[in-house]
Design an enzyme around this catalytic site. Structure first.
Site, mmCIF file in Angstrom:
data_model
loop_
_atom_site.group_PDB
_atom_site.id
_atom_site.type_symbol
_atom_site.label_atom_id
_atom_site.label_comp_id
_atom_site.label_asym_id
_atom_site.label_seq_id
_atom_site.Cartn_x
_atom_site.Cartn_y
_atom_site.Cartn_z
ATOM 1 N N ARG A 92 0.662 -1.301 -0.058
ATOM 2 C CA ARG A 92 0.119 0.111 0.037
ATOM 3 C C ARG A 92 0.699 1.182 0.027
ATOM 4 O O ARG A 92 0.430 2.193 -0.553
ATOM 5 C CB ARG A 92 -0.932 0.119 1.270
ATOM 6 C CG ARG A 92 -2.215 -0.818 1.217
ATOM 7 C CD ARG A 92 -2.870 -0.664 2.350
ATOM 8 N NE ARG A 92 -3.429 1.101 2.408
ATOM 9 C CZ ARG A 92 -4.442 1.281 1.754
ATOM 10 N NH1 ARG A 92 -5.141 0.617 1.074
ATOM 11 N NH2 ARG A 92 -4.752 2.808 1.783
ATOM 12 N N CYS A 116 -7.126 -4.532 2.729
ATOM 13 C CA CYS A 116 -5.915 -5.307 3.061
ATOM 14 C C CYS A 116 -6.499 -6.100 4.278
ATOM 15 O O CYS A 116 -7.607 -5.838 4.566
ATOM 16 C CB CYS A 116 -4.562 -4.858 2.863
ATOM 17 S SG CYS A 116 -4.386 -3.732 4.480
ATOM 18 N N ARG A 121 -8.990 0.337 3.550
ATOM 19 C CA ARG A 121 -8.239 1.379 3.658
ATOM 20 C C ARG A 121 -8.540 2.492 2.504
ATOM 21 O O ARG A 121 -7.727 2.372 1.467
ATOM 22 C CB ARG A 121 -6.775 0.905 3.706
ATOM 23 C CG ARG A 121 -6.475 -0.019 5.119
ATOM 24 C CD ARG A 121 -5.353 -0.541 4.999
ATOM 25 N NE ARG A 121 -4.176 0.512 5.676
ATOM 26 C CZ ARG A 121 -3.160 0.151 5.785
ATOM 27 N NH1 ARG A 121 -2.566 -1.227 5.457
ATOM 28 N NH2 ARG A 121 -1.955 0.961 6.118
ATOM 29 N N PRO A 122 -9.127 3.407 2.704
ATOM 30 C CA PRO A 122 -9.524 4.371 1.864
ATOM 31 C C PRO A 122 -8.220 5.197 1.326
ATOM 32 O O PRO A 122 -7.490 5.558 2.487
ATOM 33 C CB PRO A 122 -10.984 4.941 2.430
ATOM 34 C CG PRO A 122 -10.592 4.872 3.716
ATOM 35 C CD PRO A 122 -9.877 3.596 4.100
ATOM 36 N N ASP A 124 -9.387 8.502 0.618
ATOM 37 C CA ASP A 124 -10.173 9.993 0.408
ATOM 38 C C ASP A 124 -9.562 11.100 0.838
ATOM 39 O O ASP A 124 -9.491 12.260 0.266
ATOM 40 C CB ASP A 124 -11.469 9.903 0.959
ATOM 41 C CG ASP A 124 -11.222 9.365 2.441
ATOM 42 O OD1 ASP A 124 -10.586 8.745 2.849
ATOM 43 O OD2 ASP A 124 -11.840 10.225 3.503
ATOM 44 N N LEU A 125 -8.770 10.926 1.852
ATOM 45 C CA LEU A 125 -7.876 12.285 2.500
ATOM 46 C C LEU A 125 -6.857 12.512 1.627
ATOM 47 O O LEU A 125 -6.380 13.733 1.218
ATOM 48 C CB LEU A 125 -7.408 11.805 3.789
ATOM 49 C CG LEU A 125 -8.452 11.579 4.903
ATOM 50 C CD1 LEU A 125 -7.783 11.006 6.308
ATOM 51 C CD2 LEU A 125 -9.333 12.891 5.143
ATOM 52 N N ARG A 399 8.737 -8.314 5.038
ATOM 53 C CA ARG A 399 8.250 -6.840 4.395
ATOM 54 C C ARG A 399 8.815 -5.990 5.635
ATOM 55 O O ARG A 399 8.892 -4.714 5.090
ATOM 56 C CB ARG A 399 6.846 -6.759 4.602
ATOM 57 C CG ARG A 399 6.087 -7.475 3.457
ATOM 58 C CD ARG A 399 4.826 -7.206 3.276
ATOM 59 N NE ARG A 399 4.608 -6.009 3.503
ATOM 60 C CZ ARG A 399 3.357 -5.223 4.149
ATOM 61 N NH1 ARG A 399 2.519 -5.863 4.496
ATOM 62 N NH2 ARG A 399 3.643 -3.775 4.236
#
Ligand code: UD1
Length: 420
Positions: A92, A116, A121-122, A124-125, A399
């Site tokens: 992401r 995920c 997990r948008p 928009d901000l 990761r």
């Protein structure tokens, strides 16, 4: 695929060194796209996510080379403004190339990262901030496509339903440094990694003030230049080693664990009875026989980090008494609960709360890693459990943790990697 095998029951002893912060280095690498000059990022951990970001930079036409803990990036001739779904969907954080591409090229096309395992997990901000700077934004075929004839400074409020957003603050900051005029971000994220990015951008010639507070001011400049930069240590890795010491009743010095980045975690651990003191270049964690349960609520920085929620749950699982853990950033981030229960923990989930009835001990079991921090929680549980724990799908750990099993081995843990 590899699995991690742990034979629990060893108290960790010795000294370990925390690596550079993953969540700092990823936006820093993206920020290198803002200049056509060479940048050298030092103290870079060798992680799968870092290598993914390097692949993305190369796919855009930048030169990027990683050796001996340093990444050199030169984004002189960018050949593309488009970050591909195949790479973005694996991580992401790659969405943070949106801001620098827009700042530098006035256009960008970045795959929407999607949800995920830890929840919806948008973005928009991110979009709200970038629109405020004068860009047009469309979603086409799963990509966010942004374009602007020119970018201008703006006042904006970037608070969402769950508080501030780290990567949205990063993205907007990176687009605004090359915009015309002044940008003010209200409800900006205050995380140390946002501060690290602002410090890096300022070293490149940006004019940012107020980073580390909820109000960041950016005076746009025409041009950024190349620079060298040393990444801060990873506070989540530091916290994970502090908990590994506490859960095994060990005695370790964790170099690179900065008190000022770990306030909420240390406060809770001290309340639980863990002894923590300053040591040369870090913190010393010492054993205490009987810890007591504490209640924890995750919040944006300087609150308790959501990225430590799973690991602290492991500690509470072996701390007799009841503790309530409330997740206020990602209300569904509880994949580790079922796996901890397979090891004998007693955790009950109720919406965004987990009620942990601490036991005297856990027992080793085959378990499955589901995401990065949940995997770390299972490692901690495995270190204290009786018998053998086998954690499969540990590519999640790779990761975000550099040489985790080697570092734990050096502290005496019986842990190794095997092919599944
Ligand atoms: C970063 C960290 C991640 C950490 C998280 C929260 C990196 C690379 N990753 O992720 O390890 O768990 O911060 O500390 O730094 N939100 C919105 N709209 C948006 C963006 C976010 O509603 O446009 C919500 C999210 O769903 C979440 C909250 O805001 O509930 C915070 O998320 P955010 O800070 O954006 O997380 P990331 O920056 O993606």
């Amino acid at each position: 695929m590899d699995k991690l095998v742990i034979e629990g029951g060893v108290s960790l002893k010795g000294t370990t060194q925390v690596s550079g912060a993953k969540n700092s280095v990823l936006p820093l690498l993206a920020a290198c796209l803002l200049t056509n000059e060479r940048c050298r990022i030092k103290n870079v951990p060798n992680l799968r996510d870092v290598n993914t970001m390097i692949k993305i930079l190369r796919s855009l036409g930048a030169y990027a080379e990683f050796s001996n803990g340093e990444v050199v990036v030169e984004a002189k001739n960018l050949k593309s403004h488009s970050a591909d779904y195949k790479l973005v969907s694996t991580m992401r954080a790659s969405f943070c190339v949106l801001g620098p591409l827009l700042g530098r090229l006035r256009k960008a096309k970045v795959s929407l990262p999607g949800g995920c395992i830890i929840g919806v997990r948008p973005v928009d901000l991110h979009v709200k901030g970038i629109v405020s700077l004068g860009a047009r934004v469309e979603v086409q075929g799963g990509y966010v496509v942004v374009e602007a004839k020119s970018l201008h400074g703006a006042n904006m409020y970037l608070g969402g339903a769950f508080g501030s957003s780290v990567l949205a603050t990063d993205n907007v900051m990176m687009a605004a440094v090359l915009a015309k005029g002044k940008t003010v971000i209200e409800s900006a994220a205050c995380e140390p990694e946002v501060v690290d990015l602002a410090n890096f951008l300022n070293k490149m010639g940006a004019k940012i003030k107020g980073h580390g507070t909820p109000c960041i001011e950016i005076e746009g400049v025409r041009h950024l230049h190349g620079t060298d930069y040393h990444v801060i240590p990873d506070r989540i890795e530091a916290g994970t080693f502090i908990l590994a010491t506490a859960i095994t009743k060990g005695d370790c010095i964790i170099k690179g664990a900065f008190k000022e980045h770990l306030g909420a975690l240390l406060d809770k651990l001290i309340e639980a009875g863990v002894k923590i003191e300053d040591a040369d270049g870090g913190l010393r964690v010492r054993p205490r026989k009987n810890l007591k349960p504490v209640n924890i609520t995750t919040l944006p920085y300087p609150g308790f980090p959501t990225d430590m929620q799973a690991q602290v749950m492991s500690l509470m699982s072996v701390t007799p008494g009841i503790s309530i853990i409330t997740e206020k950033i990602y209300p569904d981030r509880f994949m580790h609960v079922a796996e901890l229960n397979r090891m004998g923990a007693n955790v009950m989930r109720e919406g965004p709360h987990a009620i942990v009835s601490g036991k005297k001990s856990l027992s080793g079991a085959p378990v499955m890693a589901s995401d990065l921090r949940a995997s770390a929680a299972l490692v901690l549980a495995g270190l204290i459990a009786k018998g053998r724990t086998e954690i499969s799908r540990i590519y999640h750990l790779d990761r975000g943790y550099e040489n985790l099993e080697l570092k734990l081995q050096k502290l005496g843990a019986r842990v190794w990697r095997e092919k599944e």
